[in-house]
Design an enzyme around this catalytic site. Structure first.
Site, PDB file in Angstrom:
ATOM      1  N   CYS A  25      -2.818   5.186   5.973  1.00  0.00           N
ATOM      2  CA  CYS A  25      -4.275   5.157   6.060  1.00  0.00           C
ATOM      3  C   CYS A  25      -4.740   5.429   7.497  1.00  0.00           C
ATOM      4  O   CYS A  25      -3.945   5.418   8.439  1.00  0.00           O
ATOM      5  CB  CYS A  25      -4.787   3.802   5.599  1.00  0.00           C
ATOM      6  SG  CYS A  25      -4.443   2.502   6.782  1.00  0.00           S
ATOM      7  N   ASP A  28       2.310   2.642   2.517  1.00  0.00           N
ATOM      8  CA  ASP A  28       2.244   3.404   3.763  1.00  0.00           C
ATOM      9  C   ASP A  28       3.537   3.254   4.565  1.00  0.00           C
ATOM     10  O   ASP A  28       4.179   2.209   4.543  1.00  0.00           O
ATOM     11  CB  ASP A  28       1.056   2.936   4.607  1.00  0.00           C
ATOM     12  CG  ASP A  28      -0.258   3.355   3.968  1.00  0.00           C
ATOM     13  OD1 ASP A  28      -0.208   4.117   2.985  1.00  0.00           O
ATOM     14  OD2 ASP A  28      -1.317   2.924   4.444  1.00  0.00           O
ATOM     15  N   CYS A  83      -2.651  -3.256   8.609  1.00  0.00           N
ATOM     16  CA  CYS A  83      -2.203  -1.930   9.070  1.00  0.00           C
ATOM     17  C   CYS A  83      -1.668  -2.036  10.506  1.00  0.00           C
ATOM     18  O   CYS A  83      -0.711  -1.350  10.874  1.00  0.00           O
ATOM     19  CB  CYS A  83      -3.350  -0.936   9.016  1.00  0.00           C
ATOM     20  SG  CYS A  83      -4.302  -1.021   7.485  1.00  0.00           S
ATOM     21  N   CYS A  90       0.825  -1.212   0.000  1.00  0.00           N
ATOM     22  CA  CYS A  90       0.000   0.000   0.000  1.00  0.00           C
ATOM     23  C   CYS A  90       0.858   1.262   0.000  1.00  0.00           C
ATOM     24  O   CYS A  90       0.351   2.352  -0.233  1.00  0.00           O
ATOM     25  CB  CYS A  90      -0.947   0.018   1.193  1.00  0.00           C
ATOM     26  SG  CYS A  90      -0.095   0.084   2.776  1.00  0.00           S
TER      27      CYS A  90
HETATM   28 FE1  FES Z   1      -1.474   0.580   4.273  1.00  0.00          FE
HETATM   29 FE2  FES Z   1      -3.329   0.597   6.113  1.00  0.00          FE
HETATM   30  S1  FES Z   1      -3.629   0.499   3.960  1.00  0.00           S
HETATM   31  S2  FES Z   1      -1.205   0.497   6.388  1.00  0.00           S
END
Ligand code: FES
Length: 143
Positions: free
Chosen positions: A60, A37, A104, A35
């Site tokens: 997120c 992140d 996450c 993702c």
């Molecule tokens: Fe990447 Fe939540 S979608 S950490």
């Protein structure tokens, strides 16, 4: 039922311990390749106790909520206890997360571990390398 618990919404909207720490004893940065992140965790350790903890998350809402809760759970605790913090414990403390958001919380667990590892490395403290083995255990982010 709402998708997110009140606690998740609270920690997302009012995250605790956000920021940077200039005099951190250990800093951990982890990312989820899928993702994109990123989470950065800072810990300040005195006499084996985590006296302060801060985080920055570029990610997120669930990543923000889980890192916020993770800082709350490890603050004031002995460093060995922080190392035992599991993503499940963070999810439970938040009264749950939707299944597709569990990964996450894994990021939060890994950020804490990375900060502890950095602290151990900087201070020449021996540790069990097994404890820092890759902890990914979900289908969503291990690909
Ligand atoms: Fe990447 Fe939540 S979608 S950490």
């Amino acid at each position: 039922m709402a998708l997110y618990s009140e606690k998740v919404m609270d920690h997302f909207q009012n995250p605790r311990n956000v920021g940077k720490m200039d005099d951190a004893s250990g800093v951990g940065e982890v990312g989820n390749a899928k993702c994109g992140d990123i989470m950065k965790m800072y810990i300040k350790v005195e006499d084996g106790i985590i006296v302060d903890c801060k985080f920055n998350t570029f990610g997120c809402g669930s990543a923000i909520a889980t890192s916020s809760m993770a800082t709350e759970l490890i603050k004031g605790k002995p460093i060995e206890e922080a190392l035992e913090l599991s993503n499940q414990a963070v999810v439970e403390a938040l009264d749950g997360l939707p299944t597709h958001k569990i990964h996450c919380s894994v990021l939060a667990e890994e950020a804490v571990k990375a900060a502890v590892k950095d602290y151990y490395d900087k201070n020449g403290i021996e540790y069990d390398k097994e404890k820092f083995a890759q902890t990914h255990d979900c289908d969503h982010c291990a690909e």
